[in-house]
Design a protein around this motif. Structure first.
Motif, short mmCIF file in Angstrom:
data_model
loop_
_atom_site.label_atom_id
_atom_site.label_comp_id
_atom_site.label_asym_id
_atom_site.label_seq_id
_atom_site.Cartn_x
_atom_site.Cartn_y
_atom_site.Cartn_z
N ASP A 38 17.43 4.14 -18.84
CA ASP A 38 18.80 3.64 -18.67
C ASP A 38 19.19 3.51 -17.20
OD1 ASP A 38 21.65 5.54 -18.36
OD2 ASP A 38 21.77 3.50 -19.09
N LEU A 39 18.47 4.18 -16.31
CA LEU A 39 18.94 4.31 -14.92
C LEU A 39 18.68 3.13 -14.00
CD1 LEU A 39 18.17 8.05 -14.14
CD2 LEU A 39 20.38 6.96 -14.48
N PRO A 40 17.59 2.38 -14.14
CA PRO A 40 17.29 1.36 -13.13
C PRO A 40 18.37 0.29 -12.99
CG PRO A 40 15.37 1.73 -14.51
CD PRO A 40 16.52 2.47 -15.14
N ASN A 41 18.58 -0.12 -11.76
CA ASN A 41 19.41 -1.30 -11.46
C ASN A 41 18.55 -2.29 -10.70
OD1 ASN A 41 21.76 -2.96 -11.04
ND2 ASN A 41 21.76 -2.21 -8.95
N GLY A 42 17.33 -2.44 -11.15
CA GLY A 42 16.38 -3.34 -10.51
C GLY A 42 15.29 -3.66 -11.51
N TYR A 43 14.08 -3.80 -11.01
CA TYR A 43 12.98 -4.21 -11.87
C TYR A 43 11.88 -3.16 -11.95
CZ TYR A 43 15.38 -8.61 -11.29
OH TYR A 43 16.35 -9.57 -11.27
N THR A 44 12.13 -1.98 -11.41
CA THR A 44 11.10 -0.95 -11.39
C THR A 44 11.11 -0.21 -12.72
OG1 THR A 44 11.39 -0.71 -9.03
CG2 THR A 44 10.22 1.06 -10.15
N THR A 45 10.02 -0.37 -13.48
CA THR A 45 9.96 0.16 -14.84
C THR A 45 9.63 1.65 -14.83
OG1 THR A 45 7.60 -0.25 -15.05
CG2 THR A 45 9.08 -2.05 -15.69
N LEU A 46 9.79 2.27 -15.99
CA LEU A 46 9.42 3.67 -16.15
C LEU A 46 7.95 3.89 -15.80
CD1 LEU A 46 10.06 6.54 -17.21
CD2 LEU A 46 9.55 5.70 -19.50
N GLU A 47 7.09 2.98 -16.21
CA GLU A 47 5.67 3.11 -15.92
C GLU A 47 5.41 3.05 -14.41
OE1 GLU A 47 3.22 0.13 -17.72
OE2 GLU A 47 1.47 0.78 -16.59
N GLN A 48 6.07 2.12 -13.72
CA GLN A 48 5.86 2.02 -12.27
C GLN A 48 6.40 3.25 -11.55
OE1 GLN A 48 7.92 -1.72 -11.98
NE2 GLN A 48 6.02 -2.88 -11.79
N ALA A 49 7.57 3.74 -11.98
CA ALA A 49 8.14 4.94 -11.36
C ALA A 49 7.21 6.13 -11.59
CB ALA A 49 9.52 5.21 -11.93
N SER A 50 6.57 6.18 -12.74
CA SER A 50 5.64 7.28 -13.03
C SER A 50 4.45 7.23 -12.09
CB SER A 50 5.14 7.18 -14.48
OG SER A 50 6.22 7.23 -15.38
N ARG A 51 4.01 6.01 -11.78
CA ARG A 51 2.87 5.88 -10.85
C ARG A 51 3.26 6.30 -9.45
NH1 ARG A 51 1.25 0.08 -12.76
NH2 ARG A 51 0.46 -0.15 -10.66
N ILE A 52 4.49 5.98 -9.03
CA ILE A 52 4.96 6.43 -7.70
C ILE A 52 4.97 7.96 -7.68
CG2 ILE A 52 6.93 6.48 -6.13
CD1 ILE A 52 7.74 3.72 -7.29
N CYS A 53 5.44 8.56 -8.76
CA CYS A 53 5.49 10.02 -8.84
C CYS A 53 4.10 10.63 -8.68
CB CYS A 53 6.12 10.44 -10.17
SG CYS A 53 6.26 12.22 -10.38
N GLU A 54 3.14 10.09 -9.40
CA GLU A 54 1.77 10.61 -9.32
C GLU A 54 1.20 10.46 -7.92
OE1 GLU A 54 -0.45 8.62 -12.39
OE2 GLU A 54 0.98 9.31 -13.90
N ALA A 55 1.48 9.31 -7.28
CA ALA A 55 0.91 9.04 -5.95
C ALA A 55 1.49 9.99 -4.90
CB ALA A 55 1.18 7.59 -5.56
N LEU A 56 2.76 10.37 -5.04
CA LEU A 56 3.41 11.18 -4.00
C LEU A 56 2.94 12.64 -4.04
CD1 LEU A 56 7.06 9.78 -4.04
CD2 LEU A 56 5.34 9.53 -2.25
N GLU A 57 2.55 13.14 -5.21
CA GLU A 57 2.05 14.52 -5.33
C GLU A 57 3.01 15.54 -4.72
OE1 GLU A 57 -1.87 14.37 -3.61
OE2 GLU A 57 -2.73 13.67 -5.50
N LEU A 58 4.29 15.47 -5.05
CA LEU A 58 5.27 16.39 -4.49
C LEU A 58 5.35 17.67 -5.31
CD1 LEU A 58 8.11 13.81 -3.74
CD2 LEU A 58 6.46 14.78 -2.12
N GLY A 59 5.81 18.73 -4.66
CA GLY A 59 6.02 20.01 -5.34
C GLY A 59 7.39 20.57 -5.02
#
Ligand SMILES: C[S@@+](CC[C@H](N)C(=O)[O-])C[C@H]1O[C@@H](n2cnc3c(N)ncnc32)[C@H](O)[C@@H]1O
Length: 138
Positions: A38-59
């Motif tokens: 429900d949150l996006p105000n653009g074209y970045t999908t849940l799947e793409q956001a998940s990939r950004i999350c994996e790539a950043l490896e934050l803790g």
């Protein structure tokens, strides 16, 4: 949120109006169907956001700056999954108010919202460990 937001530019005013429309239930249902959240105000999908999350490896020790966060996307997803701290920055209050409410529910005290121009952020060098921005350079 800061108490004294900068005077709105023409771009910010145009986004203020867009977010007013985007905050309806019907618009939210359409975003869930098309983008997975429900949150996006653009074209970045849940799947793409998940990939950004994996790539950043934050803790949990890390601070993520979500620049042009709108109503909290994709920083909210990344903070929820990684446990990192989150600073969401944007200008229209029509986006930042729902962002603040939603992030308080989903991320809790690890999340902060700031009304600030990305060109003049009140941050020092090295304060953030990572930056994300989805559909902001438009
Ligand atoms: C298409 S929306 C994307 C919002 C969010 N990232 C998302 O994916 O849902 C672009 C956002 O960038 C913000 N923005 C544009 N220029 C900005 C600037 N100089 N500083 C802060 N935010 C900015 C706009 O206000 C708007 O909320």
């Amino acid at each position: 949120m800061t108490e004294d937001p900068p005077p709105p530019s023409a771009t910010t005013r145009s986004y203020e109006e867009k977010y007013e429309a985007f905050n309806s239930r019907e618009a939210g249902d359409a975003r869930v169907a098309a983008l997975g959240s429900d949150l996006p105000n653009g074209y970045t999908t849940l799947e793409q956001a998940s990939r950004i999350c994996e790539a950043l490896e934050l803790g949990p020790e890390d601070l993520l700056l979500d620049l042009g966060a709108g109503r909290g996307w994709p920083g909210s997803l990344i903070a929820e999954r990684s446990g990192c701290r989150l600073l969401s920055a944007d200008l229209p209050l029509t986006a930042l108010r729902p962002a603040q409410e939603g992030l308080a529910r989903s991320v809790g005290a690890r999340a902060s919202v700031i009304c600030a121009d990305g060109r003049r952020l009140p941050l020092g060098d090295g304060e953030c460990d990572a930056v994300c921005h989805a559909d902001v350079l438009c």
